[in-house]
Design a protein around this motif. Structure first.
Motif, mmCIF file in Angstrom:
data_model
loop_
_atom_site.group_PDB
_atom_site.id
_atom_site.type_symbol
_atom_site.label_atom_id
_atom_site.label_comp_id
_atom_site.label_asym_id
_atom_site.label_seq_id
_atom_site.Cartn_x
_atom_site.Cartn_y
_atom_site.Cartn_z
ATOM 1 N N PRO A 44 0.570 -1.496 0.017
ATOM 2 C CA PRO A 44 0.050 -0.202 -0.158
ATOM 3 C C PRO A 44 1.029 1.475 -0.322
ATOM 4 C CG PRO A 44 -0.148 -1.658 2.308
ATOM 5 C CD PRO A 44 0.692 -1.779 1.603
ATOM 6 N N GLN A 45 0.442 2.289 -0.691
ATOM 7 C CA GLN A 45 0.723 3.989 -0.426
ATOM 8 C C GLN A 45 1.117 3.978 0.572
ATOM 9 O OE1 GLN A 45 -0.403 6.636 -2.756
ATOM 10 N NE2 GLN A 45 -0.561 5.315 -4.711
ATOM 11 N N TRP A 46 2.146 4.844 0.588
ATOM 12 C CA TRP A 46 2.636 5.476 2.694
ATOM 13 C C TRP A 46 2.941 6.956 2.478
ATOM 14 C CZ3 TRP A 46 7.758 6.425 3.440
ATOM 15 C CH2 TRP A 46 8.697 5.971 2.632
ATOM 16 N N VAL A 47 2.727 7.574 3.187
ATOM 17 C CA VAL A 47 3.270 9.198 3.016
ATOM 18 C C VAL A 47 3.991 9.723 4.240
ATOM 19 C CG1 VAL A 47 1.381 9.894 1.761
ATOM 20 C CG2 VAL A 47 0.913 10.338 4.391
ATOM 21 N N LYS A 48 4.718 10.274 3.884
ATOM 22 C CA LYS A 48 5.999 10.571 5.134
ATOM 23 C C LYS A 48 5.025 12.536 5.938
ATOM 24 C CE LYS A 48 10.254 10.379 6.279
ATOM 25 N NZ LYS A 48 11.362 9.574 6.736
ATOM 26 N N LEU A 49 4.639 12.666 7.164
ATOM 27 C CA LEU A 49 4.726 13.682 7.621
ATOM 28 C C LEU A 49 5.859 14.288 8.219
ATOM 29 C CD1 LEU A 49 1.215 13.119 7.876
ATOM 30 C CD2 LEU A 49 1.228 14.278 6.198
ATOM 31 N N GLY A 50 6.624 14.787 7.880
ATOM 32 C CA GLY A 50 7.683 14.262 8.854
ATOM 33 C C GLY A 50 8.480 14.069 8.646
ATOM 34 N N ARG A 51 9.194 13.640 9.511
ATOM 35 C CA ARG A 51 9.662 12.188 10.058
ATOM 36 C C ARG A 51 8.791 11.371 10.140
ATOM 37 N NH1 ARG A 51 13.784 13.649 15.435
ATOM 38 N NH2 ARG A 51 14.630 12.013 14.126
ATOM 39 N N LYS A 52 7.302 11.566 9.993
ATOM 40 C CA LYS A 52 6.515 10.017 10.810
ATOM 41 C C LYS A 52 6.355 9.617 9.633
ATOM 42 C CE LYS A 52 5.248 12.396 15.176
ATOM 43 N NZ LYS A 52 4.309 13.027 15.608
ATOM 44 N N VAL A 53 5.846 8.809 9.363
ATOM 45 C CA VAL A 53 5.589 7.500 8.181
ATOM 46 C C VAL A 53 3.783 7.466 8.596
ATOM 47 C CG1 VAL A 53 4.767 5.774 7.279
ATOM 48 C CG2 VAL A 53 6.841 6.230 7.367
ATOM 49 N N ARG A 54 3.224 7.827 7.600
ATOM 50 C CA ARG A 54 1.350 7.713 7.896
ATOM 51 C C ARG A 54 0.838 6.801 6.573
ATOM 52 N NH1 ARG A 54 2.912 8.360 12.684
ATOM 53 N NH2 ARG A 54 2.492 9.731 13.623
ATOM 54 N N TYR A 55 -0.234 5.990 6.916
ATOM 55 C CA TYR A 55 -1.308 5.636 5.738
ATOM 56 C C TYR A 55 -2.045 6.245 5.303
ATOM 57 C CZ TYR A 55 2.692 1.640 5.919
ATOM 58 O OH TYR A 55 4.000 1.313 5.258
#
Length: 76
Positions: A44-55
């Motif tokens: 699944p795709q994921w994104v980085k928000l600053g240093r955090k990985v989120r789905y």
């Protein structure tokens, strides 16, 4: 009585919540990011928000729908 903020469903989920949503362990989901695959399918795709990985919740639900295999009980 709960406040409104506690009833909000987040759009961006951390590893543990994302893994529970799709039925895998958090470690398996983390490994899928580097391998590019999860359960024999594209991860699944994921994104980085600053240093955090989120789905994104919607990406996870789409991934499940796209990779689901429907099984039906055999009739005798």
């Amino acid at each position: 009585m709960q406040n409104a903020a506690s009833q909000i469903t987040p759009e961006y989920l951390p590893d543990g919540d994302a893994a529970r949503l799709i039925g895998v362990s958090a470690a398996t989901l983390r490994n899928s990011r580097s391998r590019g695959t999860l359960l024999g399918h594209e991860a699944p795709q994921w994104v980085k928000l600053g240093r955090k990985v989120r789905y994104r919740r919607r990406d996870l639900l789409e991934w499940v729908e796209h990779n689901a295999v429907e099984c039906r009980a055999a009739q005798s």
